[in-house]
Design an enzyme around this catalytic site. Sequence first.
Site, short mmCIF file in Angstrom:
data_model
loop_
_atom_site.label_atom_id
_atom_site.label_comp_id
_atom_site.label_asym_id
_atom_site.label_seq_id
_atom_site.Cartn_x
_atom_site.Cartn_y
_atom_site.Cartn_z
CB SER A 76 46.98 -8.95 60.78
OG SER A 76 45.57 -9.02 60.74
CE1 TYR A 113 46.66 -14.58 60.62
CE2 TYR A 113 45.48 -12.70 61.53
CZ TYR A 113 46.23 -13.26 60.51
OH TYR A 113 46.57 -12.53 59.39
P1 NAD Z 1 48.92 -17.07 51.69
O1 NAD Z 1 48.33 -18.30 52.23
O2 NAD Z 1 48.65 -16.65 50.29
O3 NAD Z 1 50.50 -17.09 51.86
C1 NAD Z 1 51.11 -17.61 53.01
C2 NAD Z 1 52.54 -17.96 52.68
O4 NAD Z 1 53.16 -18.52 53.86
C3 NAD Z 1 52.65 -19.04 51.58
O5 NAD Z 1 53.78 -18.76 50.78
C4 NAD Z 1 52.87 -20.32 52.39
O6 NAD Z 1 53.52 -21.33 51.67
C5 NAD Z 1 53.74 -19.77 53.49
N1 NAD Z 1 53.81 -20.65 54.66
C6 NAD Z 1 52.81 -21.17 55.40
N2 NAD Z 1 53.30 -21.96 56.37
C7 NAD Z 1 54.65 -21.95 56.21
C8 NAD Z 1 55.73 -22.58 56.89
N3 NAD Z 1 55.53 -23.40 57.94
N4 NAD Z 1 56.99 -22.35 56.45
C9 NAD Z 1 57.22 -21.55 55.38
N5 NAD Z 1 56.24 -20.91 54.72
C10 NAD Z 1 54.98 -21.12 55.13
O7 NAD Z 1 48.49 -15.92 52.69
P2 NAD Z 1 48.60 -14.32 52.68
O8 NAD Z 1 47.23 -13.81 52.86
O9 NAD Z 1 49.43 -13.82 51.57
O10 NAD Z 1 49.34 -14.12 54.07
C11 NAD Z 1 50.64 -13.61 54.18
C12 NAD Z 1 50.76 -12.87 55.50
O11 NAD Z 1 49.85 -11.79 55.50
C13 NAD Z 1 50.41 -13.73 56.73
O12 NAD Z 1 51.31 -13.43 57.79
C14 NAD Z 1 49.02 -13.25 57.08
O13 NAD Z 1 48.73 -13.43 58.43
C15 NAD Z 1 49.12 -11.79 56.70
N6 NAD Z 1 47.84 -11.13 56.50
C16 NAD Z 1 46.98 -11.55 55.54
C17 NAD Z 1 45.78 -10.90 55.39
C18 NAD Z 1 44.78 -11.29 54.35
O14 NAD Z 1 43.66 -10.83 54.41
N7 NAD Z 1 45.13 -12.14 53.40
C19 NAD Z 1 45.46 -9.82 56.22
C20 NAD Z 1 46.35 -9.42 57.18
C21 NAD Z 1 47.54 -10.09 57.32
#
Ligand code: NAD
Length: 261
Positions: free
Chosen positions: A143, A156
């Site tokens: 991130s 985080y």
């Molecule tokens: P999201 O909520 O759409 O997806 C998260 C995924 O993780 C889902 O499939 C959920 O079921 C799974 N998950 C959560 N807890 C879990 C567990 N205990 N065991 C197994 N699976 C689990 O979120 P996203 O935005 O797609 O995030 C994905 C990654 O990207 C994360 O690591 C997040 O920190 C990172 N990220 C997101 C953003 C953003 O702006 N959305 C920015 C930077 C980084």
Amino acid sequence: MSLQSKTALVTGSTSGIGLAVARALAQQGANVVLNGFGKPDAIEKERAGIESEFGVRAVYSGADMSKGDEIAAMVAEAETTFGAVDILVNNAGIQYVSAIEEFPVEKWDQIIAINLSSAFHTLRAAIPGMKKRGWGRIINTASAHSLVASPYKAAYVAAKHGIAGLTKTAALELATHKITVNCISPGYVWTPLVEAQIPDTMKARGLTKEQVIDEVLLKAQPTKEFVTVDQVAAIAAFLCSDAASQITGSNLTVDGGWTAQ
Ligand code: NAD
């Protein structure tokens, strides 16, 4: 289809970035292991859709990324089913927004477990097979918060800085094994994770929804646009290609200029 006969395991791929990454790798011909939570029929629809759309095999593991034993079992099962885990994408993640002194201890533990320690557990399970086969691609979804901080996101930010360090260490350990290890650091991507933190940010900062979007989220991004999941997935697919074989230990930002400031 450059990834034909490869297998990709993508944690947290029932939604958002992980699902887009799994689909992008399947489009390149990789078999995929989906993982994450959600409604069983919705997950099955995505799994079956990947198989029919891209002509690959897709299986689902409901392993909880906060549990080391379930993670080890998931990797072992993937190796039994497909003979290998060639591409490992550590992507599962959650967020919690609160001032440090009010931050629930169990939320801290949960975020460190899912956003950081899960990658340690998948790595230690998947590396032996990658080394044996002499090829591997490990991609961690970090991130912008692996490089800079924001208030109220202590766990985080700590976990994401940790994953950036783990990425570099693993890259050095695996450098002579034709296994690359990189992280991708998106800025704000419009996914359920971002949408879900808006109410808490409204509360923590005393702002309206529109103010959170304009003054907190997009304020950080000079382009004033959200990153898309497909833009992140395209980078993951590129990192799996031969053209990217000398990219290792990198932290690739996709953040509309956020961390350039
Ligand atoms: P999201 O909520 O759409 O997806 C998260 C995924 O993780 C889902 O499939 C959920 O079921 C799974 N998950 C959560 N807890 C879990 C567990 N205990 N065991 C197994 N699976 C689990 O979120 P996203 O935005 O797609 O995030 C994905 C990654 O990207 C994360 O690591 C997040 O920190 C990172 N990220 C997101 C953003 C953003 O702006 N959305 C920015 C930077 C980084």
